[in-house]
Design a protein around this motif. Structure first.
Motif, PDB file in Angstrom:
ATOM      1  N   HIS A 120      39.083 -12.309  -9.467  1.00  0.00           N
ATOM      2  CA  HIS A 120      40.176 -12.665  -9.355  1.00  0.00           C
ATOM      3  C   HIS A 120      41.213 -12.040  -9.951  1.00  0.00           C
ATOM      4  CE1 HIS A 120      38.884 -16.605  -7.765  1.00  0.00           C
ATOM      5  NE2 HIS A 120      37.786 -16.711  -8.705  1.00  0.00           N
ATOM      6  N   PHE A 121      42.575 -11.875  -9.356  1.00  0.00           N
ATOM      7  CA  PHE A 121      43.472 -11.287  -9.925  1.00  0.00           C
ATOM      8  C   PHE A 121      43.755 -11.367 -11.573  1.00  0.00           C
ATOM      9  CE2 PHE A 121      48.005 -10.940 -10.749  1.00  0.00           C
ATOM     10  CZ  PHE A 121      48.217  -9.514 -10.197  1.00  0.00           C
ATOM     11  N   SER A 122      43.815 -12.540 -11.944  1.00  0.00           N
ATOM     12  CA  SER A 122      44.176 -12.983 -13.409  1.00  0.00           C
ATOM     13  C   SER A 122      43.168 -12.441 -14.137  1.00  0.00           C
ATOM     14  CB  SER A 122      44.597 -14.460 -13.583  1.00  0.00           C
ATOM     15  OG  SER A 122      43.472 -15.165 -12.919  1.00  0.00           O
ATOM     16  N   THR A 123      41.803 -12.399 -13.757  1.00  0.00           N
ATOM     17  CA  THR A 123      40.678 -12.224 -14.481  1.00  0.00           C
ATOM     18  C   THR A 123      40.751 -10.467 -14.540  1.00  0.00           C
ATOM     19  OG1 THR A 123      39.331 -13.987 -13.439  1.00  0.00           O
ATOM     20  CG2 THR A 123      38.043 -11.860 -14.504  1.00  0.00           C
ATOM     21  N   SER A 124      41.050  -9.917 -13.474  1.00  0.00           N
ATOM     22  CA  SER A 124      41.203  -8.441 -13.687  1.00  0.00           C
ATOM     23  C   SER A 124      42.401  -7.924 -14.683  1.00  0.00           C
ATOM     24  CB  SER A 124      41.399  -7.822 -12.482  1.00  0.00           C
ATOM     25  OG  SER A 124      40.440  -8.004 -11.458  1.00  0.00           O
TER      26      SER A 124
END
Length: 173
Positions: A120-124
């Motif tokens: 996920h974008f936010s995890t990255s």
């Protein structure tokens, strides 16, 4: 092939010494680093014109795994870290760059592509911010211009990725 438990990211326990954990993590980082670099030429464009989604996914997943392990090695006070090595800082920096460039491409296209990595974008962004935070702590302890450059570069990239998402929340899903 190594057993599944060898690949797990964990804290030292009664059966694992700090030395064994350090060796396992550095070996895992080396594996993921090579895996990332093997896919890197196809990260942007495939020479055969085929879909590059698989290479992007492998590359970004490897970069994420690298950062996860580098964060463990660098965690804690300088005197109690599992491993303190500028080469690992560079490998972590390169992993962060790959994650940010992959996400930058995702944000600039405003829609997920077939084969886009499942990370996920936010995890990255969260794992890159954690790495930036560790770099900042190190810079405050010791004056290191290389780490300062890493931190500044990553901060600029994170900022450039986050700016488009402030007006369009659909890109972070």
């Amino acid at each position: 092939a190594m057993p599944d438990e060898w690949w797990s990211v964990r804290a030292p326990d009664a059966n694992t010494t700090r030395q064994q954990l350090r060796e396992a993590l550095t070996q895992q980082i080396s594996f993921y680093h090579i895996r990332m670099y093997l896919q890197l030429p196809f990260f942007i464009k495939s020479p055969l014109g085929q879909a590059r989604g698989a290479s992007q996914s492998i590359c970004m997943t490897a970069a994420h795994e690298i950062l996860e392990r580098v964060l463990i090695l660098r965690s804690g006070a300088r005197s109690s870290r599992l491993f303190d090595c500028k080469t690992m800082d560079f490998v972590g920096f390169m992993g962060a760059i790959v994650l940010l460039l992959g996400n930058w491409k995702f944000v600039s296209e405003h829609s997920p592509r077939p084969g886009y990595p499942q990370l996920h974008f936010s995890t990255s962004l969260q794992i890159v911010r954690s790495f930036i935070g560790q770099l900042q702590e190190e810079i405050e302890e010791i004056e290191c211009n290389v780490l300062r450059q890493y931190r500044e570069t990553l901060s600029l990239l994170v900022e450039s990725i986050e700016l488009p998402t402030s007006s369009d929340d659909t890109t972070t899903a």
